[in-house]
Structure formats: C-alpha cells, structure tokens
Motif scaffolding. Structure first.
Motif, PDB file in Angstrom:
ATOM      1  N   VAL A  41      21.033  -4.287  33.619  1.00 30.40           N
ATOM      2  CA  VAL A  41      19.652  -3.818  33.701  1.00 30.40           C
ATOM      3  C   VAL A  41      19.475  -2.836  34.859  1.00 30.40           C
ATOM      4  O   VAL A  41      19.045  -1.693  34.665  1.00 30.40           O
ATOM      5  N   SER A  42      19.769  -3.276  36.096  1.00 23.54           N
ATOM      6  CA  SER A  42      19.750  -2.394  37.267  1.00 23.54           C
ATOM      7  C   SER A  42      20.297  -3.168  38.452  1.00 23.54           C
ATOM      8  O   SER A  42      20.294  -4.404  38.458  1.00 23.54           O
ATOM      9  N   HIS A  43      20.791  -2.455  39.475  1.00 29.66           N
ATOM     10  CA  HIS A  43      21.227  -3.056  40.732  1.00 29.66           C
ATOM     11  C   HIS A  43      22.245  -4.190  40.534  1.00 29.66           C
ATOM     12  O   HIS A  43      22.283  -5.161  41.289  1.00 29.66           O
ATOM     13  N   VAL A  44      23.070  -4.086  39.510  1.00 25.00           N
ATOM     14  CA  VAL A  44      24.099  -5.087  39.219  1.00 25.00           C
ATOM     15  C   VAL A  44      25.425  -4.616  39.809  1.00 25.00           C
ATOM     16  O   VAL A  44      25.759  -3.430  39.740  1.00 25.00           O
ATOM     17  N   VAL A  45      26.183  -5.557  40.375  1.00 28.14           N
ATOM     18  CA  VAL A  45      27.516  -5.243  40.897  1.00 28.14           C
ATOM     19  C   VAL A  45      28.547  -6.024  40.073  1.00 28.14           C
ATOM     20  O   VAL A  45      28.522  -7.256  40.036  1.00 28.14           O
ATOM     21  N   ILE A  46      29.438  -5.276  39.424  1.00 32.04           N
ATOM     22  CA  ILE A  46      30.555  -5.879  38.691  1.00 32.04           C
ATOM     23  C   ILE A  46      31.825  -5.368  39.347  1.00 32.04           C
ATOM     24  O   ILE A  46      32.089  -4.164  39.349  1.00 32.04           O
ATOM     25  N   GLU A  47      32.597  -6.278  39.917  1.00 30.75           N
ATOM     26  CA  GLU A  47      33.789  -5.860  40.644  1.00 30.75           C
ATOM     27  C   GLU A  47      34.972  -6.713  40.240  1.00 30.75           C
ATOM     28  O   GLU A  47      34.879  -7.591  39.379  1.00 30.75           O
ATOM     29  N   GLY A  48      36.129  -6.456  40.873  1.00 30.19           N
ATOM     30  CA  GLY A  48      37.326  -7.224  40.581  1.00 30.19           C
ATOM     31  C   GLY A  48      37.805  -7.009  39.154  1.00 30.19           C
ATOM     32  O   GLY A  48      37.332  -6.133  38.429  1.00 30.19           O
ATOM     33  N   ALA A  49      38.781  -7.830  38.752  1.00 28.76           N
ATOM     34  CA  ALA A  49      39.295  -7.794  37.379  1.00 28.76           C
ATOM     35  C   ALA A  49      38.385  -8.665  36.523  1.00 28.76           C
ATOM     36  O   ALA A  49      38.648  -9.845  36.294  1.00 28.76           O
ATOM     37  N   THR A  50      37.307  -8.067  36.044  1.00 32.80           N
ATOM     38  CA  THR A  50      36.253  -8.810  35.346  1.00 32.80           C
ATOM     39  C   THR A  50      36.077  -8.282  33.936  1.00 32.80           C
ATOM     40  O   THR A  50      35.959  -7.075  33.727  1.00 32.80           O
ATOM     41  N   GLN A  51      36.029  -9.211  33.003  1.00 28.21           N
ATOM     42  CA  GLN A  51      35.816  -8.880  31.600  1.00 28.21           C
ATOM     43  C   GLN A  51      34.525  -9.536  31.131  1.00 28.21           C
ATOM     44  O   GLN A  51      34.349 -10.745  31.286  1.00 28.21           O
ATOM     45  N   ILE A  52      33.618  -8.746  30.549  1.00 28.12           N
ATOM     46  CA  ILE A  52      32.341  -9.256  30.062  1.00 28.12           C
ATOM     47  C   ILE A  52      32.255  -9.004  28.571  1.00 28.12           C
ATOM     48  O   ILE A  52      32.399  -7.873  28.111  1.00 28.12           O
ATOM     49  N   GLY A  53      31.992 -10.074  27.810  1.00 28.55           N
ATOM     50  CA  GLY A  53      31.977  -9.986  26.362  1.00 28.55           C
ATOM     51  C   GLY A  53      30.768  -9.264  25.806  1.00 28.55           C
ATOM     52  O   GLY A  53      29.769  -9.030  26.495  1.00 28.55           O
ATOM     53  N   ALA A  54      30.842  -8.956  24.540  1.00 28.76           N
ATOM     54  CA  ALA A  54      29.847  -8.132  23.856  1.00 28.76           C
ATOM     55  C   ALA A  54      28.442  -8.723  23.950  1.00 28.76           C
ATOM     56  O   ALA A  54      28.253  -9.938  23.946  1.00 28.76           O
ATOM     57  N   ARG A  55      27.486  -7.827  24.062  1.00 29.30           N
ATOM     58  CA  ARG A  55      26.047  -8.119  23.984  1.00 29.30           C
ATOM     59  C   ARG A  55      25.570  -9.110  25.049  1.00 29.30           C
ATOM     60  O   ARG A  55      24.593  -9.831  24.851  1.00 29.30           O
ATOM     61  N   THR A  56      26.264  -9.136  26.154  1.00 31.23           N
ATOM     62  CA  THR A  56      25.796  -9.893  27.321  1.00 31.23           C
ATOM     63  C   THR A  56      24.855  -9.008  28.134  1.00 31.23           C
ATOM     64  O   THR A  56      25.111  -7.820  28.316  1.00 31.23           O
ATOM     65  N   THR A  57      23.765  -9.613  28.625  1.00 32.58           N
ATOM     66  CA  THR A  57      22.804  -8.886  29.448  1.00 32.58           C
ATOM     67  C   THR A  57      22.832  -9.444  30.865  1.00 32.58           C
ATOM     68  O   THR A  57      22.755 -10.664  31.061  1.00 32.58           O
ATOM     69  N   VAL A  58      22.946  -8.556  31.842  1.00 27.01           N
ATOM     70  CA  VAL A  58      23.010  -8.945  33.251  1.00 27.01           C
ATOM     71  C   VAL A  58      21.822  -8.329  33.976  1.00 27.01           C
ATOM     72  O   VAL A  58      21.613  -7.112  33.936  1.00 27.01           O
ATOM     73  N   HIS A  59      21.062  -9.154  34.681  1.00 19.05           N
ATOM     74  CA  HIS A  59      19.818  -8.726  35.317  1.00 19.05           C
ATOM     75  C   HIS A  59      20.054  -8.320  36.783  1.00 19.05           C
ATOM     76  O   HIS A  59      21.130  -8.537  37.340  1.00 19.05           O
ATOM     77  N   PRO A  60      19.039  -7.745  37.426  1.00 18.82           N
ATOM     78  CA  PRO A  60      19.226  -7.163  38.756  1.00 18.82           C
ATOM     79  C   PRO A  60      19.775  -8.121  39.801  1.00 18.82           C
ATOM     80  O   PRO A  60      19.460  -9.309  39.818  1.00 18.82           O
ATOM     81  N   PHE A  61      20.623  -7.553  40.640  1.00 21.65           N
ATOM     82  CA  PHE A  61      21.178  -8.183  41.838  1.00 21.65           C
ATOM     83  C   PHE A  61      22.175  -9.298  41.533  1.00 21.65           C
ATOM     84  O   PHE A  61      22.564 -10.041  42.443  1.00 21.65           O
ATOM     85  N   ALA A  62      22.597  -9.414  40.291  1.00 23.73           N
ATOM     86  CA  ALA A  62      23.723 -10.297  39.998  1.00 23.73           C
ATOM     87  C   ALA A  62      25.003  -9.646  40.504  1.00 23.73           C
ATOM     88  O   ALA A  62      25.156  -8.420  40.467  1.00 23.73           O
ATOM     89  N   VAL A  63      25.939 -10.474  40.994  1.00 24.58           N
ATOM     90  CA  VAL A  63      27.236  -9.990  41.467  1.00 24.58           C
ATOM     91  C   VAL A  63      28.308 -10.801  40.740  1.00 24.58           C
ATOM     92  O   VAL A  63      28.438 -12.017  40.935  1.00 24.58           O
ATOM     93  N   LEU A  64      29.078 -10.129  39.915  1.00 20.60           N
ATOM     94  CA  LEU A  64      30.078 -10.787  39.081  1.00 20.60           C
ATOM     95  C   LEU A  64      31.464 -10.244  39.417  1.00 20.60           C
ATOM     96  O   LEU A  64      31.657  -9.033  39.514  1.00 20.60           O
ATOM     97  N   GLY A  65      32.406 -11.167  39.594  1.00 23.51           N
ATOM     98  CA  GLY A  65      33.783 -10.755  39.874  1.00 23.51           C
ATOM     99  C   GLY A  65      34.115 -10.613  41.340  1.00 23.51           C
ATOM    100  O   GLY A  65      35.161 -10.054  41.693  1.00 23.51           O
ATOM    101  N   GLY A  66      33.253 -11.132  42.207  1.00 24.39           N
ATOM    102  CA  GLY A  66      33.565 -11.107  43.637  1.00 24.39           C
ATOM    103  C   GLY A  66      34.752 -11.994  43.961  1.00 24.39           C
ATOM    104  O   GLY A  66      35.118 -12.906  43.207  1.00 24.39           O
ATOM    105  N   ALA A  67      35.372 -11.748  45.085  1.00 25.88           N
ATOM    106  CA  ALA A  67      36.533 -12.545  45.513  1.00 25.88           C
ATOM    107  C   ALA A  67      36.110 -13.993  45.744  1.00 25.88           C
ATOM    108  O   ALA A  67      34.978 -14.270  46.144  1.00 25.88           O
ATOM    109  N   PRO A  68      37.001 -14.937  45.488  1.00 24.74           N
ATOM    110  CA  PRO A  68      36.666 -16.351  45.672  1.00 24.74           C
ATOM    111  C   PRO A  68      36.366 -16.675  47.131  1.00 24.74           C
ATOM    112  O   PRO A  68      36.970 -16.103  48.043  1.00 24.74           O
ATOM    113  N   GLN A  69      35.465 -17.602  47.338  1.00 21.89           N
ATOM    114  CA  GLN A  69      35.153 -18.092  48.686  1.00 21.89           C
ATOM    115  C   GLN A  69      36.152 -19.191  49.030  1.00 21.89           C
ATOM    116  O   GLN A  69      35.816 -20.385  49.025  1.00 21.89           O
ATOM    117  N   HIS A  70      37.359 -18.776  49.326  1.00 19.05           N
ATOM    118  CA  HIS A  70      38.457 -19.722  49.539  1.00 19.05           C
ATOM    119  C   HIS A  70      39.370 -19.139  50.617  1.00 19.05           C
ATOM    120  O   HIS A  70      39.857 -18.017  50.475  1.00 19.05           O
TER     121      HIS A  70
END
Length: 264
Positions: A41-70
């Motif tokens: 939608v807007s202001h979305v961050v998709i990083e890393g080796a990330t695969q998103i399947g068809a017809r998925t909707t991601v809303h503002p300020f979501a962050v997907l594929g960030g490095a693990p907190q480990h």
C-alpha cells in the motif's frame, strides 16, 4: 500492468510478478520475490531473501524479511516465505530464519495479521490463521491451521499450538496447546475446547460431541495422564479429530503441555 510509485525504491534484482502494485515510499530489496497481484500500500519495507505469494496485501509500515533478533545470527543468508492471499496490516514484522533453526520462517496463506503482530525467526505458521493486534510469537513456534491469536497475546519460543485452537487476548503461552483447545490467562491455562471456532468452521455435531467426551476423559482426576490418554485413543480410535489430539500429545515436543487449572 505492474505499478510502481515514483517515490518507491525497487532494487534491480527484485522479482515482481504481474499486476503488482508498489505504493508510495515503499522499499523492496534485491532478493525479494513478489507474486502476481501483490499490493504494497505505502511505506512498506520488504528486505532480505523474502518471497510473498500472490494477491497478498501489505499495509503501511510493515517490515517483512528483517534479520532475526538472535545473537547467534551473523548475517548468514536466511529466508522468509509468505503464502498467498494474506492481509498484513500496519506495523506487522516478520523475520527471516536462523541457520541453527533451519534457515527459513514460513507463513501460510489466506490469513489476517492485524496491527503490530510479530512472527519471529524460524516460526512455521499455517493457513487461515488470525493474529489480532500485537499478537507475538517467539522463535521456532509452530502454529497450526485455523488458529486464532487474541490481541496482545505472546507465545514462548519452541511452543506448538495445534489446529483450530483459540488463544485469548493477553494470554501468555509457555506450554503446548492441544488442537481444538481454548486457553486464557497469564500464564495461559487450558479452559476447554474452542467450541465457538469449531461451530463456525462447520464441524459436525458428532465430531464436537466426540471431542467433548474425549476432553472430559483426558483431563479427569482418575488415574494417570498416560492411562487416560491411552483410554481416549482406544475409545475414539475412529474419530480423526480426537486422534489428532492424541498424536499431538504423543509426538516429540520441546515444551510441556498446557493443562487446565486445578481447583484448590
């Protein structure tokens, strides 16, 4: 027909399917794969080796594929795989896996992740789940299909939650939850079966009655837990839903089983 807003940054290496929409101020990294009809939608961050399947909707300020907190993660390439037709609302975070945990975080399809939900490294989440606002998973958690996670609930790392279970709002889950179970509280305890969810999902009256009978026998006061488990398996060997609970309990686990509270 793919649409990329002029303010969005899409790395040259990113792979975009047909009819993808990348809204204003989004950032898409070089190892990202977006399936057909994905909408950022807007202001979305998709990083890393990330695969998103068809017809998925991601809303503002979501962050997907960030490095693990480990702390053991040293920048190794790990992945996040998200299924199809998901709705991922504002401020949701989902991290890639760790080498020690198998290297991939897996998210199913047809699910709703409400504002602020978090899926940590190496989790495996099934299909048609609902995460209410700020529901949070620690690392290595396994969530079955059709699970409902209430608002502000938190799940301890390595915990398993069986299919069709319900976790009440604010619940802190530190033990495995049987399929079809309903848990509440801090720390969460088993309150019974998720009867509302079972009826909504179209389970037959016969299946629900068998589950209720098995539940009463399994968590009765007589005998040992192992004896009662064996009795349930023998009495309900022809009921797949009951045997799913039996198999869940008998399978290898990292966490203890979530049980009902005993009256004092």
């Amino acid at each position: 027909m793919t649409q990329i807003h002029p303010t969005a940054i899409v790395s040259p290496g990113a792979q975009l399917g047909q009819d993808v929409e990348v809204g204003a101020f989004c950032t898409v990294g070089p190892q990202v794969q977006l399936g057909d009809g994905v909408r950022l939608v807007s202001h979305v961050v998709i990083e890393g080796a990330t695969q998103i399947g068809a017809r998925t909707t991601v809303h503002p300020f979501a962050v997907l594929g960030g490095a693990p907190q480990h702390l053991a993660h040293k920048g190794e390439e790990t992945r996040l795989v998200i299924g199809e037709r998901n709705i991922i609302r504002e401020h949701v975070t989902m991290h890639t896996g760790t080498v020690g945990g198998g290297g991939v975080t897996k998210i199913g399809s047809d699910s709703l992740y409400m504002v602020g939900a978090h899926v940590a490294h190496d989790c495996i989440v099934g299909d048609r789940v609902t995460f209410a606002n700020n529901a949070t998973l620690g690392g290595h958690v396994v969530i079955g299909d059709f699970v409902f996670m209430g608002g502000l609930c938190a799940v301890h790392q390595f915990t398993r939650i069986g299919r069709y279970s319900f976790v009440g709002g604010g619940g802190v889950v530190t033990k495995d939850i049987i399929p079809y179970g309903s848990v509440w509280g801090n720390h969460a305890h088993l309150e019974g079966l998720n009867l509302v969810g079972l009826k909504r999902r179209g389970f037959t009256r016969e299946a629900i009655n068998a589950l209720r009978a098995a539940y009463r026998l399994l968590f009765a006061d007589e005998g040992t837990f192992q004896e009662r488990l064996d009795d349930v398996a023998e009495a309900h060997a022809d009921t797949p839903e009951v045997m799913e609970i039996v198999d869940f309990i008998r399978s290898e686990a990292n966490r203890p089983l979530c049980l009902p509270e005993r009256e004092v």
